[in-house]
Design a protein around this motif. Structure first.
Motif, short mmCIF file in Angstrom:
data_model
loop_
_atom_site.label_atom_id
_atom_site.label_comp_id
_atom_site.label_asym_id
_atom_site.label_seq_id
_atom_site.Cartn_x
_atom_site.Cartn_y
_atom_site.Cartn_z
N GLU A 40 0.83 -1.20 0.00
CA GLU A 40 0.00 0.00 0.00
C GLU A 40 0.86 1.26 0.00
OE1 GLU A 40 -0.35 -2.60 2.09
OE2 GLU A 40 -2.24 -3.44 1.36
N ALA A 41 1.98 1.21 0.73
CA ALA A 41 2.90 2.35 0.73
C ALA A 41 3.45 2.58 -0.68
CB ALA A 41 4.05 2.11 1.70
N THR A 42 3.78 1.50 -1.34
CA THR A 42 4.27 1.60 -2.72
C THR A 42 3.20 2.20 -3.62
OG1 THR A 42 5.72 -0.31 -2.38
CG2 THR A 42 5.21 0.29 -4.67
N ALA A 43 1.96 1.72 -3.48
CA ALA A 43 0.86 2.21 -4.31
C ALA A 43 0.63 3.71 -4.09
CB ALA A 43 -0.42 1.43 -4.01
N ALA A 150 14.84 8.11 2.21
CA ALA A 150 15.77 7.76 1.13
C ALA A 150 15.83 6.25 0.95
CB ALA A 150 17.16 8.32 1.42
N ARG A 151 15.84 5.51 2.05
CA ARG A 151 15.87 4.05 1.95
C ARG A 151 14.60 3.51 1.31
NH1 ARG A 151 16.06 -0.11 6.84
NH2 ARG A 151 14.21 1.07 7.26
N PHE A 152 13.45 4.09 1.67
CA PHE A 152 12.19 3.66 1.08
C PHE A 152 12.14 4.00 -0.41
CE2 PHE A 152 7.56 4.00 0.34
CZ PHE A 152 7.24 2.68 0.61
N ARG A 153 12.62 5.19 -0.77
CA ARG A 153 12.67 5.56 -2.19
C ARG A 153 13.60 4.63 -2.97
NH1 ARG A 153 10.07 10.42 -3.20
NH2 ARG A 153 9.76 11.69 -1.35
N GLU A 154 14.70 4.22 -2.35
CA GLU A 154 15.61 3.26 -2.97
C GLU A 154 14.88 1.94 -3.24
OE1 GLU A 154 19.13 1.49 -4.43
OE2 GLU A 154 18.67 3.59 -4.07
N PHE A 155 14.09 1.50 -2.26
CA PHE A 155 13.29 0.31 -2.45
C PHE A 155 12.35 0.49 -3.64
CE2 PHE A 155 9.00 -1.36 -1.75
CZ PHE A 155 9.24 -2.72 -1.83
N LEU A 156 11.68 1.64 -3.71
CA LEU A 156 10.73 1.89 -4.80
C LEU A 156 11.42 1.94 -6.15
CD1 LEU A 156 8.31 4.50 -3.25
CD2 LEU A 156 7.89 2.09 -3.70
N ASP A 157 12.65 2.42 -6.18
CA ASP A 157 13.38 2.49 -7.45
C ASP A 157 13.65 1.10 -8.01
OD1 ASP A 157 13.43 5.23 -7.43
OD2 ASP A 157 15.45 5.38 -6.58
N HIS A 158 13.68 0.10 -7.15
CA HIS A 158 14.04 -1.25 -7.60
C HIS A 158 12.87 -2.24 -7.52
CE1 HIS A 158 17.92 0.65 -6.68
NE2 HIS A 158 18.30 -0.03 -7.74
N VAL A 159 11.71 -1.76 -7.11
CA VAL A 159 10.56 -2.67 -7.02
C VAL A 159 9.81 -2.65 -8.33
CG1 VAL A 159 8.86 -1.01 -6.15
CG2 VAL A 159 8.69 -3.40 -5.51
N ASP A 160 9.26 -3.78 -8.67
CA ASP A 160 8.45 -3.94 -9.86
C ASP A 160 7.03 -4.21 -9.40
OD1 ASP A 160 7.11 -4.89 -12.14
OD2 ASP A 160 8.97 -5.68 -12.98
N PRO A 161 6.01 -3.56 -9.95
CA PRO A 161 4.64 -3.82 -9.53
C PRO A 161 4.28 -5.31 -9.60
CG PRO A 161 4.69 -1.87 -10.89
CD PRO A 161 6.07 -2.47 -10.93
N GLU A 162 4.94 -6.04 -10.47
CA GLU A 162 4.66 -7.47 -10.57
C GLU A 162 5.14 -8.23 -9.33
OE1 GLU A 162 6.32 -8.72 -14.29
OE2 GLU A 162 4.90 -7.52 -15.43
N ASP A 163 6.00 -7.62 -8.52
CA ASP A 163 6.44 -8.24 -7.27
C ASP A 163 5.26 -8.44 -6.32
OD1 ASP A 163 9.03 -8.20 -8.20
OD2 ASP A 163 9.57 -6.38 -7.08
N PHE A 164 4.16 -7.69 -6.52
CA PHE A 164 3.03 -7.76 -5.61
C PHE A 164 1.89 -8.59 -6.16
CE2 PHE A 164 5.28 -3.79 -4.80
CZ PHE A 164 5.61 -4.01 -3.48
N THR A 165 2.09 -9.24 -7.28
CA THR A 165 1.04 -10.09 -7.83
C THR A 165 1.20 -11.49 -7.28
OG1 THR A 165 2.37 -10.66 -9.77
CG2 THR A 165 0.88 -8.75 -9.96
N SER A 166 0.08 -12.18 -7.20
CA SER A 166 0.16 -13.55 -6.67
C SER A 166 0.16 -14.58 -7.76
CB SER A 166 -1.01 -13.81 -5.73
OG SER A 166 -2.21 -13.32 -6.25
#
Length: 166
Positions: A40-43, A150-166
């Motif tokens: 949800e934070a990512t969204a 900054a750490r959270f933004r770093e996470f977002l820079d490397h996360v793919d929305p498909e990481d949250f699909t089941s």
């Protein structure tokens, strides 16, 4: 009584590593931190930052479905907090009537950011859970808060929305 708030940002609780959405009132007097999930934070952050996605995330899909049904999000309300759990409602307006949908605050906020709907918080929730702006960022913790963001933004820079699909 309701008070309009805006998303001031996302941070991470340094003790639990849990994301926190920070809401501030329009006069910047009240600050409401709500602990939320990583997805949800990512969204929320992707929507706030205006990051374009190749495929719609769940909140984008919901927005598109509502638009297809000629319904819009009139507002989001954070209605109460019980035993540390926040509750929210999404107020939907259609052609013939208004509907209220029970929802988690994080999903409600993610949808509000995407649709441009205002976010309101009840005075009771603010009385129970709001903190002053000074207690969120003081001179000793400002660097820590910026590092967490900054750490959270770093996470977002490397996360793919498909990481949250089941």
């Amino acid at each position: 009584m309701l008070k309009e708030m805006r998303v001031a940002g996302i941070t991470v609780d340094p003790f639990t590593n849990t994301p926190i959405v920070i809401l501030k009132d329009l006069e910047e007097k009240d600050v409401l931190p709500i602990w939320i999930g990583q997805a949800e934070a990512t969204a929320i952050l992707l929507a706030v930052e205006g990051v374009p996605l190749k495929r719609p995330m769940t909140h984008d899909l919901l927005k598109d479905v509502l638009e297809t049904l000629d319904t819009y999000v009139e507002r989001v309300e954070i209605t109460r907090v019980e035993e540390g759990t926040f509750y929210a409602a999404i107020i939907l307006r259609g052609e013939e009537r208004t509907r209220v949908v029970d929802a988690r605050p994080s999903d409600s906020i993610a949808l509000a950011v995407r649709t441009g709907a205002p976010i309101y918080v009840s005075e009771e929730v603010l009385a129970d859970a709001a903190v002053s702006d000074e207690s969120i960022v003081d001179s000793d913790s400002e660097d820590d808060a910026e590092a967490e963001i900054a750490r959270f933004r770093e996470f977002l820079d490397h996360v793919d929305p498909e990481d949250f699909t089941s």
